[in-house]
Write an enzyme that holds these catalytic residues in place. Structure first.
Site, PDB file in Angstrom:
ATOM      1  N   ARG A 147       0.858  -1.183   0.000  1.00 12.53           N
ATOM      2  CA  ARG A 147       0.000   0.000   0.000  1.00 12.53           C
ATOM      3  C   ARG A 147       0.889   1.226   0.000  1.00 12.53           C
ATOM      4  O   ARG A 147       1.860   1.281   0.761  1.00 12.53           O
ATOM      5  CB  ARG A 147      -0.907   0.005   1.232  1.00 12.53           C
ATOM      6  N   TYR A 159      -2.892  11.706   6.872  1.00 14.26           N
ATOM      7  CA  TYR A 159      -3.079  10.481   7.654  1.00 14.26           C
ATOM      8  C   TYR A 159      -2.449   9.283   6.934  1.00 14.26           C
ATOM      9  O   TYR A 159      -2.537   9.155   5.719  1.00 14.26           O
ATOM     10  CB  TYR A 159      -4.578  10.226   7.830  1.00 14.26           C
ATOM     11  N   ASP A 216      -5.112   3.944  -0.309  1.00 13.78           N
ATOM     12  CA  ASP A 216      -6.271   4.186   0.553  1.00 13.78           C
ATOM     13  C   ASP A 216      -6.635   5.660   0.514  1.00 13.78           C
ATOM     14  O   ASP A 216      -5.812   6.520   0.861  1.00 13.78           O
ATOM     15  CB  ASP A 216      -5.917   3.759   1.987  1.00 13.78           C
ATOM     16  N   HIS A 218      -9.272   6.950   2.175  1.00 13.19           N
ATOM     17  CA  HIS A 218      -9.852   7.306   3.477  1.00 13.19           C
ATOM     18  C   HIS A 218     -11.106   8.166   3.370  1.00 13.19           C
ATOM     19  O   HIS A 218     -11.272   9.133   4.120  1.00 13.19           O
ATOM     20  CB  HIS A 218      -8.799   7.999   4.353  1.00 13.19           C
ATOM     21  N   GLU A 242      -8.971   2.172  -2.349  1.00 14.90           N
ATOM     22  CA  GLU A 242      -9.793   1.856  -1.173  1.00 14.90           C
ATOM     23  C   GLU A 242     -10.562   3.061  -0.664  1.00 14.90           C
ATOM     24  O   GLU A 242     -10.026   4.171  -0.635  1.00 14.90           O
ATOM     25  CB  GLU A 242      -8.852   1.339  -0.069  1.00 14.90           C
ATOM     26  N   GLU A 268     -14.301  -0.916   5.579  1.00 17.24           N
ATOM     27  CA  GLU A 268     -13.716  -1.107   6.917  1.00 17.24           C
ATOM     28  C   GLU A 268     -14.569  -0.475   8.005  1.00 17.24           C
ATOM     29  O   GLU A 268     -14.457  -0.862   9.168  1.00 17.24           O
ATOM     30  CB  GLU A 268     -12.272  -0.588   6.981  1.00 17.24           C
ATOM     31  N   ARG A 289     -13.875  -4.978   2.521  1.00 19.02           N
ATOM     32  CA  ARG A 289     -12.815  -4.565   3.446  1.00 19.02           C
ATOM     33  C   ARG A 289     -13.162  -4.738   4.920  1.00 19.02           C
ATOM     34  O   ARG A 289     -12.427  -4.272   5.797  1.00 19.02           O
ATOM     35  CB  ARG A 289     -12.482  -3.085   3.192  1.00 19.02           C
ATOM     36  N   GLU A 345      -4.679  -7.489   4.689  1.00 26.75           N
ATOM     37  CA  GLU A 345      -3.873  -6.377   5.192  1.00 26.75           C
ATOM     38  C   GLU A 345      -3.076  -6.855   6.414  1.00 26.75           C
ATOM     39  O   GLU A 345      -3.604  -7.544   7.284  1.00 26.75           O
ATOM     40  CB  GLU A 345      -4.787  -5.219   5.598  1.00 26.75           C
ATOM     41  N   TRP A 408     -13.752  12.009   6.667  1.00 25.22           N
ATOM     42  CA  TRP A 408     -12.629  11.173   7.046  1.00 25.22           C
ATOM     43  C   TRP A 408     -12.099  10.538   5.793  1.00 25.22           C
ATOM     44  O   TRP A 408     -12.796   9.917   5.062  1.00 25.22           O
ATOM     45  CB  TRP A 408     -13.093  10.058   7.978  1.00 25.22           C
TER      46      TRP A 408
HETATM   47  C1  GCO Z   1      -6.575   0.775   6.878  1.00 22.83           C
HETATM   48  C2  GCO Z   1      -7.259   1.817   7.653  1.00 22.83           C
HETATM   49  C3  GCO Z   1      -6.751   2.164   9.004  1.00 22.83           C
HETATM   50  C4  GCO Z   1      -7.855   2.856   9.747  1.00 22.83           C
HETATM   51  C5  GCO Z   1      -7.845   2.547  11.178  1.00 22.83           C
HETATM   52  C6  GCO Z   1      -9.013   3.174  11.898  1.00 22.83           C
HETATM   53  O1  GCO Z   1      -6.883   0.672   5.707  1.00 22.83           O
HETATM   54  O2  GCO Z   1      -5.804   0.066   7.465  1.00 22.83           O
HETATM   55  O3  GCO Z   1      -7.804   2.846   6.906  1.00 22.83           O
HETATM   56  O4  GCO Z   1      -5.577   2.896   8.961  1.00 22.83           O
HETATM   57  O5  GCO Z   1      -7.827   4.229   9.545  1.00 22.83           O
HETATM   58  O6  GCO Z   1      -7.880   1.168  11.311  1.00 22.83           O
HETATM   59  O7  GCO Z   1      -9.141   2.653  13.158  1.00 22.83           O
HETATM   60 MG    MG Z   2      -8.417   1.860   5.062  1.00 26.15          MG
END
Ligand code: GCO
Ligand code: MG
Length: 408
Positions: A147, A159, A216, A218, A242, A268, A289, A345, A408
Site C-alpha cells: 500500500r 493520515y 487508501d 480514506h 480503497e 472497513e 474490506r 492487510e 474522514w
Molecule cells: C486501513 C485503515 C486504518 C484505519 C484505522 C481506523 O486501511 O488500514 O484505513 O488505517 O484508519 O484502522 O481505526
Molecule cells: Mg483503510
C-alpha cells in the site's frame, strides 16, 4: 460445554485493545476481540454490563443461536459498538469450539483452500526518497504487495504517512494518538488529486509493472473526484483504490464504477451485510474490506463473503494494528478457508502487543498462515496485560483551509 465465566480485559500495550475471555465448565478458555479504535470503552461496557450476564450458563457450542440471540433480542440492531461486542462473543465461541475439537479453527470452516495468504504492508513517505526506502524495507521483510501513501505538497499532515525509520520505529507507528483530544490535520482535495498519480507513476517506473500496489483514499472524495482519480491511476494498474468516497452512500460507487476500471475496495467502517447490499448485488466493488472484529465475527463475515462470492467479489479483510492479534487470527483462519480470498492487510503489531498476545501465526515470503494450534492460536497473557492500563486515544480528523471539518 457451558460458559461458566465471561470477563472483559482492557489493555493498552502499544494501543488499546478490548478482549473477551470466555471460560467453560470443561476448563477451556476462548478469546474474542471487540476493539473499536477511539471508542474502546463503549464496547467494554456493552459487553460487561449487557452481554456477559446473558452468556453465563449458555452452551458454548451453540454459536449460530448465540449470534442470533444477541443480534435479534437486543432490538437495537447493527452499529459498530453492538457488532464489535457480538464479534467478541462469536470469535471466542469459535475459539472454544475449535479447541474442544482439537483442531485449528480453519479446519472447522471447511479446511484450507490455499497454502498461505498474500498480505500487503503499508509503505509511506513524506517525499519520493522516503517512500522508495519504505517500499524497499517492506520488500526486504518479504511483502509481495504494497500500500502506498505519501505526503502531498500543500497539505501539512496526511493520515497514514509515518515518520521514516530511525525517527520512529516502523512497527511502533500507531494511527491513534494517545491524548485527550483528537489531533487536527489539514486537507486540500485538488492538491491531492494532482499529486497522487505522479507518485504512482514514479513508483511504477522505479519498481516495475509486477508489484501489486494499493492506495487508501480514506473516504475523502466526492463520487466525481473519485472517478477522476480512478481514471488517472489506470495506467499504473492498481490492485485496488480503497474507500474512495464516504461509506454511507452505496450509490456513490455506481458513479465511480461507470468511469473507471481501477478495482474498488470498501467497507472497513461497515458492520453488517446490509451495508453491502447494493454494492455486491450491482457489482459496484471488487473487494470487501470489513474486519471480523467490526462485523459480528466469523459467523457474519462468512455469510457476507459467501454472498460476495456469487458476484466474483473477493475478501480484503481489514488488518490494521487496531485489530488485536485475536481479531487478526480470526481473519487468517477465515481467509484460509474461503474460496474467494483476495488479499489480507498486515500492519505488524509492536513488541509490547506481542508480549500480551502470544501468537502462532507466521509471515514468510509475503504469505501469512494462522498456524496449527487448536483454536485461534492466540492466548492473552493476563499478567502482561495488567502492566498496560487503558489510556484515552483518538484518531486524528481533518479540516479544510477555511476551517470546515472534512470527510474522514
Ligand atoms: C486501513 C485503515 C486504518 C484505519 C484505522 C481506523 O486501511 O488500514 O484505513 O488505517 O484508519 O484502522 O481505526
Ligand atoms: Mg483503510
Amino acid at each position: 460445554m457451558n460458559i461458566t465465566a465471561a470477563e472483559v480485559i482492557v489493555t493498552s500495550p502499544d494501543r488499546n485493545f478490548v478482549t473477551l475471555k470466555l471460560t467453560t465448565d470443561d476448563g477451556l478458555v476462548g478469546w474474542g476481540d471487540g476493539t473499536l479504535n477511539g471508542r474502546e470503552l463503549s464496547v467494554a461496557s456493552y459487553l460487561t454490563d449487557h452481554v456477559v450476564p446473558l452468556l453465563l450458563g449458555r452452551d458454548a457450542h451453540r454459536i449460530e443461536d448465540t449470534w442470533q440471540f444477541l443480534y435479534r433480542s437486543a432490538y437495537w440492531r447493527r452499529g459498530p459498538v453492538t457488532m464489535a461486542a457480538i464479534a467478541a462473543v462469536d470469535v471466542a465461541l469459535w475459539d472454544l469450539k475449535a479447541k474442544a475439537a482439537g483442531m485449528p479453527l480453519y479446519q472447522l470452516l471447511g479446511g484450507a483452500s490455499r497454502n498461505g495468504l498474500m498480505a500487503y504492508g503499508h509503505a509511506s513517505g513524506r517525499d519520493e526518497a522516503e517512500l522508495f526506502d519504505s517500499i524497499r524495507r517492506h520488500l526486504d521483510q518479504g511483502f509481495r504487495s504494497i500500500r502506498v501513501q505519501t505526503s502531498v505538497p500543500g497539505i501539512d499532515a496526511v493520515y497514514g504517512v509515518r515518520a521514516p525509520a530511525g525517527e520512529e520505529p516502523e512497527h511502533h507507528y500507531e494511527p491513534a494518538l494517545r491524548a485527550a483530544q483528537p489531533m487536527e490535520e489539514d486537507w486540500d482535495t485538488r492538491a491531492y488529486l494532482r499529486h497522487i498519480p505522479r507518485v504512482f507513476e514514479a513508483v511504477r517506473s522505479e519498481f516495475g509493472p509486477e508489484l501489486p500496489l494499493l492506495h487508501d483514499v480514506h473516504h475523502r472524495l466526492t463520487p466525481i473526484q473519485a472517478a477522476r482519480l480512478g481514471k488517472d491511476l489506470e495506467p499504473y494498474d492498481l490492485f485496488w483504490m480503497e474507500d474512495c468516497t464516504p461509506a454511507e452512500n452505496q450509490d456513490a460507487l455506481r458513479l465511480v464504477r461507470q468511469h473507471t476500471t481501477t478495482p474498488l475496495a470498501i467497507g472497513e467502517v461497515f458492520n453488517t451485510v446490509w451495508d453491502y447490499q447494493t454494492l455486491i448485488k450491482d457489482q459496484l466493488i471488487d473487494y470487501v474490506r470489513s474486519a471480523v472484529t467490526h462485523t459480528g465475527g466469523i459467523t457474519a463475515m462468512r455469510k457476507l463473503l459467501d454472498y460476495a462470492a456469487q458476484y466474483q467479489i473477493k475478501s480484503g479483510i481489514h488488518g490494521p494494528t487496531d485489530i488485536s492479534p485475536v481479531g487478526m487470527a480470526a481473519a487468517l483462519h477465515l481467509d484460509l478457508a474461503i474460496h474467494n480470498f483476495g488479499i489480507q492487510e498486515y500492519m505488524q503489531h509492536g513488541d509490547a502487543t506481542n508480549e500480551v498476545f502470544r501468537q502462532t501465526f507466521s509471515f514468510e515470503n509475503g504469505y501469512l498462515h494462522p498456524g496449527h494450534q487448536p483454536g485461534l492460536g492466540v492466548e492473552l497473557d493476563e499478567d502482561a496485560a495488567a502492566k498496560f492500563p487503558y489510556r484515552p486515544a483518538y484518531l486524528p480528523y481533518n479540516r479544510l483551509k477555511d476551517g470546515t471539518v472534512h470527510d474522514w
